[in-house]
Scaffold this motif. Structure first.
Motif, PDB file in Angstrom:
ATOM      1  N   LEU A 115      -6.367  -8.679  -3.275  1.00 15.99           N
ATOM      2  CA  LEU A 115      -7.118  -9.817  -2.728  1.00 15.99           C
ATOM      3  C   LEU A 115      -7.909 -10.525  -3.827  1.00 15.99           C
ATOM      4  CD1 LEU A 115      -7.887 -11.258  -0.050  1.00 15.99           C
ATOM      5  CD2 LEU A 115      -9.875  -9.748   0.047  1.00 15.99           C
ATOM      6  N   ALA A 116      -8.588  -9.726  -4.643  1.00 12.93           N
ATOM      7  CA  ALA A 116      -9.387 -10.310  -5.729  1.00 12.93           C
ATOM      8  C   ALA A 116      -8.501 -11.048  -6.726  1.00 12.93           C
ATOM      9  CB  ALA A 116     -10.191  -9.219  -6.428  1.00 12.93           C
ATOM     10  N   TYR A 117      -7.355 -10.474  -7.025  1.00 12.31           N
ATOM     11  CA  TYR A 117      -6.456 -11.099  -8.005  1.00 12.31           C
ATOM     12  C   TYR A 117      -5.809 -12.367  -7.439  1.00 12.31           C
ATOM     13  CZ  TYR A 117      -2.529 -11.725 -11.190  1.00 12.31           C
ATOM     14  OH  TYR A 117      -1.611 -12.258 -12.071  1.00 12.31           O
ATOM     15  N   THR A 118      -5.288 -12.253  -6.201  1.00 10.54           N
ATOM     16  CA  THR A 118      -4.535 -13.373  -5.624  1.00 10.54           C
ATOM     17  C   THR A 118      -5.430 -14.574  -5.342  1.00 10.54           C
ATOM     18  OG1 THR A 118      -3.015 -11.803  -4.611  1.00 10.54           O
ATOM     19  CG2 THR A 118      -2.997 -14.051  -3.750  1.00 10.54           C
ATOM     20  N   TYR A 119      -6.555 -14.305  -4.684  1.00 10.68           N
ATOM     21  CA  TYR A 119      -7.419 -15.424  -4.284  1.00 10.68           C
ATOM     22  C   TYR A 119      -8.504 -15.713  -5.324  1.00 10.68           C
ATOM     23  CZ  TYR A 119      -5.253 -15.281   0.308  1.00 10.68           C
ATOM     24  OH  TYR A 119      -4.345 -15.330   1.330  1.00 10.68           O
ATOM     25  N   GLY A 120      -9.058 -14.634  -5.886  1.00 15.30           N
ATOM     26  CA  GLY A 120     -10.161 -14.847  -6.818  1.00 15.30           C
ATOM     27  C   GLY A 120      -9.716 -15.353  -8.167  1.00 15.30           C
ATOM     28  N   TYR A 121      -8.646 -14.778  -8.701  1.00 21.08           N
ATOM     29  CA  TYR A 121      -8.202 -15.145 -10.051  1.00 21.08           C
ATOM     30  C   TYR A 121      -7.209 -16.303 -10.039  1.00 21.08           C
ATOM     31  CZ  TYR A 121      -6.156 -14.703 -14.697  1.00 21.08           C
ATOM     32  OH  TYR A 121      -5.698 -14.966 -15.966  1.00 21.08           O
ATOM     33  N   PRO A 178       0.811  -1.227   0.000  1.00 24.50           N
ATOM     34  CA  PRO A 178       0.000   0.000   0.000  1.00 24.50           C
ATOM     35  C   PRO A 178       0.843   1.276   0.000  1.00 24.50           C
ATOM     36  CG  PRO A 178      -0.858  -1.597   1.571  1.00 24.50           C
ATOM     37  CD  PRO A 178       0.438  -2.155   1.087  1.00 24.50           C
ATOM     38  N   THR A 179       1.934   1.279   0.765  1.00 29.27           N
ATOM     39  CA  THR A 179       2.794   2.475   0.799  1.00 29.27           C
ATOM     40  C   THR A 179       3.416   2.735  -0.564  1.00 29.27           C
ATOM     41  OG1 THR A 179       3.277   2.060   3.131  1.00 29.27           O
ATOM     42  CG2 THR A 179       4.738   3.563   1.948  1.00 29.27           C
ATOM     43  N   GLY A 180       3.894   1.694  -1.210  1.00 28.34           N
ATOM     44  CA  GLY A 180       4.487   1.853  -2.522  1.00 28.34           C
ATOM     45  C   GLY A 180       3.482   2.263  -3.579  1.00 28.34           C
ATOM     46  N   ALA A 181       2.211   1.926  -3.382  1.00 36.93           N
ATOM     47  CA  ALA A 181       1.184   2.285  -4.372  1.00 36.93           C
ATOM     48  C   ALA A 181       0.738   3.735  -4.255  1.00 36.93           C
ATOM     49  CB  ALA A 181      -0.024   1.365  -4.216  1.00 36.93           C
ATOM     50  N   ALA A 190      -3.414  -5.424  -8.233  1.00 37.70           N
ATOM     51  CA  ALA A 190      -3.130  -6.551  -9.118  1.00 37.70           C
ATOM     52  C   ALA A 190      -1.645  -6.690  -9.431  1.00 37.70           C
ATOM     53  CB  ALA A 190      -3.920  -6.402 -10.418  1.00 37.70           C
ATOM     54  N   VAL A 191      -0.867  -5.611  -9.215  1.00 33.26           N
ATOM     55  CA  VAL A 191       0.584  -5.680  -9.477  1.00 33.26           C
ATOM     56  C   VAL A 191       1.377  -5.447  -8.192  1.00 33.26           C
ATOM     57  CG1 VAL A 191       0.468  -5.070 -11.913  1.00 33.26           C
ATOM     58  CG2 VAL A 191       0.511  -3.250 -10.212  1.00 33.26           C
ATOM     59  N   GLY A 192       0.811  -5.881  -7.075  1.00 31.93           N
ATOM     60  CA  GLY A 192       1.574  -5.859  -5.823  1.00 31.93           C
ATOM     61  C   GLY A 192       1.291  -4.689  -4.928  1.00 31.93           C
ATOM     62  N   GLY A 193       0.253  -3.932  -5.228  1.00 26.04           N
ATOM     63  CA  GLY A 193      -0.031  -2.752  -4.427  1.00 26.04           C
ATOM     64  C   GLY A 193      -0.801  -3.040  -3.145  1.00 26.04           C
TER      65      GLY A 193
END
Length: 256
Positions: free
Chosen positions: A176-182, A90-93, A167-170
């Motif tokens: 959450l949706a990308y990692t677990y859902g997709y 989150p900080t990097g995003a 989706a790119v590490g933010g």
């Protein structure tokens, strides 16, 4: 995945999304308002007319808006690491979110300020009011409802950007949706995540609309008093005829 397993994931990632959106909105408003004001002041016919400066600022804003957010985020990885020490999470995003939001919000501010009645600006100028007076006594107060609407639009846009960043590490709900859902086919979790994002957007829009309506109602009463002050004040006629009007009296009311 059971609901008890989903709860901590949803809670923590919702907080991460709110963290990213809050800080990116804060810095976007902090930098975007002066940028939008400068676009108005330096434009043709503006108080500080300077076509060269206006074109330069406009070009920078347009370039900033032309980058797709995903490409911008990847391109800014070295700069993000330099500023906050990390390029993920989150900080990097927050850094690419801020840089993406500033030009977007600056254009919304510019559009909001253009709607202000130019007659009010001319009235302040005729009374010797300077640039600061015009900005802080006329432009920003008169455009306040539109500025709040611009902030609302920016927040909603940033919620969408934060999901892309996830989706790119933010981090956040997008991650959450990308990692677990997709990647792990946890469809239920992905559906709940989408519903949470929709609820966030609706809540922000409703709150923004409520604030805008109240400010507009209060502003219309304030504008009426200003316009009354700008009306010609009656003076008695020499032959006892009904009072005539003059343009002198109202100017004191505007500066109040």
């Amino acid at each position: 995945m059971t609901w008890s397993q989903m709860q901590p994931l949803l809670y923590n990632n919702t907080l991460d999304t709110l963290f990213m959106v809050w800080w990116s909105t804060f810095y976007a408003v902090l930098i975007g308002i002066p940028l939008g004001v400068l676009l108005i002041l330096t434009d043709r016919g503006g108080v500080l007319q300077n076509v060269v400066v206006n074109k330069i600022i406009g070009a920078v804003v347009n370039i900033g808006r032309s980058f797709p957010f995903l490409i911008l985020m990847v391109a800014l990885i070295p700069f993000t690491r330099l500023v906050v020490g990390v390029s993920i999470g989150p900080t990097g995003a927050v850094v690419p979110l801020v840089i993406a939001a500033i030009p977007f919000f600056a254009r919304l501010v510019e559009a909001a300020l253009r709607e202000v009645d130019h007659g009010l600006v001319e009235a302040v100028q005729s009374m010797g009011g300077g640039t600061w007076t015009i900005v802080f006594k006329v432009l920003l107060p008169q455009a306040l409802p539109a500025l709040v609407a611009a902030v609302t639009t920016t927040v909603i846009t940033l919620i969408g950007y934060s999901a892309i960043a996830g989706a790119v590490g933010g981090g956040g709900l997008g991650n959450l949706a990308y990692t677990y859902g997709y990647l792990q086919y946890e469809t239920n979790l992905m559906v709940i995540t989408i519903v949470l994002l929709i609820v966030l957007v609706i809540a922000v829009q409703l709150l923004g609309d409520l604030i805008v309506r109240r400010l507009a109602a209060r502003g219309s009463r304030g504008s009426s008093s200003v316009r009354v002050g700008l009306r010609k004040a009656p003076v008695p006629a020499a032959d006892g005829a009904p009072a005539a009007a003059t343009a002198d009296a109202p100017k004191e009311r505007v500066g109040a």
